[in-house]
Design a protein around this motif. Sequence first.
Motif, PDB file in Angstrom:
ATOM      1  N   UNK A  38      24.222 -53.190 106.874  1.00  0.00           N
ATOM      2  CA  UNK A  38      23.536 -54.546 107.387  1.00  0.00           C
ATOM      3  C   UNK A  38      22.247 -54.089 107.523  1.00  0.00           C
ATOM      4  N   UNK A  39      21.817 -52.916 108.142  1.00  0.00           N
ATOM      5  CA  UNK A  39      20.535 -52.617 108.499  1.00  0.00           C
ATOM      6  C   UNK A  39      19.821 -52.486 107.215  1.00  0.00           C
ATOM      7  N   UNK A  40      20.184 -52.251 106.086  1.00  0.00           N
ATOM      8  CA  UNK A  40      19.331 -52.003 104.964  1.00  0.00           C
ATOM      9  C   UNK A  40      18.459 -53.444 104.702  1.00  0.00           C
ATOM     10  N   UNK A  41      19.376 -54.524 104.739  1.00  0.00           N
ATOM     11  CA  UNK A  41      18.744 -55.992 104.333  1.00  0.00           C
ATOM     12  C   UNK A  41      18.081 -56.186 105.612  1.00  0.00           C
ATOM     13  N   UNK A  42      18.430 -55.933 106.753  1.00  0.00           N
ATOM     14  CA  UNK A  42      17.843 -56.428 108.228  1.00  0.00           C
ATOM     15  C   UNK A  42      16.257 -55.955 108.113  1.00  0.00           C
ATOM     16  N   UNK A  43      16.432 -54.575 107.824  1.00  0.00           N
ATOM     17  CA  UNK A  43      15.116 -53.797 107.969  1.00  0.00           C
ATOM     18  C   UNK A  43      13.996 -54.429 106.987  1.00  0.00           C
ATOM     19  N   UNK A  44      14.330 -54.762 105.642  1.00  0.00           N
ATOM     20  CA  UNK A  44      13.502 -55.087 104.776  1.00  0.00           C
ATOM     21  C   UNK A  44      12.664 -56.387 105.249  1.00  0.00           C
ATOM     22  N   UNK A  45      13.520 -57.436 105.884  1.00  0.00           N
ATOM     23  CA  UNK A  45      13.075 -58.760 106.523  1.00  0.00           C
ATOM     24  C   UNK A  45      12.108 -58.407 107.511  1.00  0.00           C
ATOM     25  N   UNK A  46      12.929 -57.777 108.502  1.00  0.00           N
ATOM     26  CA  UNK A  46      11.851 -57.347 109.793  1.00  0.00           C
ATOM     27  C   UNK A  46      10.423 -56.549 109.577  1.00  0.00           C
TER      28      UNK A  46
END
Length: 268
Positions: free
Chosen positions: A102-110
Amino acid sequence: MSVKQLDINGFVAKQDWGSSKFIAPCIFYAYPDPPNPSGTNGSASSTATNKDSSPGVSISPQKRALLIFICVPVSPGKSRLIWSFPRNFAVWMDCIIPRWIFHIRQNLILDSDLYLLHVQEQKIMEFGPSNWQKVCFVPTKADALVVAFRRWLIKYSQGQVNWGDKFNAAALPPTPPREQLFDRYWSHVVNCLSCNSAYKALNLTETVLQIMSIGIIGVIGLTKQATMTTVQRSALFSMAILCFVASKWVSHFVYKTFRYHDYNHAFK
């Protein structure tokens, strides 16, 4: 979207899909409003009430979710972002899928958003905190939260964080190189148990694949030609190439996911 209340403690906003609240000085959360089972009048009928309260009828809990952001200023130009997404449905996913997925996608946005905020902060400091409207174009209703926060910050904190005698609020550090600005390892991975474990496991996988590739080539070279058919030799050689290519792919994936991922932004 509209701001219903704004005072020294923060503000409350109402949106089409739900509500949000800013709790001064650094907590923001948003949540969808629960569905109204009675339609638009806000009161349930007596028939529905009696039906729901009948013996033996189990009422399933409503699906609720909450998005929480805690942004803590650390020093001029630097903040620590802590966020959470608690919910009472689909919790089984957290037991099966590792958090680092989940953090992969979230880090891209953040990471992308935080870079734009970094540039915006530099521009606002250039014009002065009270003149932020000259830097930010906020014409839509969706910008109401941004406007409300700026109003609150100007009214109760003179438009900027009060650092006291510890830092000079009027001076921001220069923009670091992009590799440092987008560094993900020291800003997240080293502090995240799930991402740190995945980082170590994938690095180990890369090493194993490289060793396998070299080992297979060594076996081919040391084995006498008479003891191995051409088909077997070709199959082992192909396997060695696949292991080498896979190790390179893992290396690239680890670097972009856990180390540094560059972006193309409107501002550079």
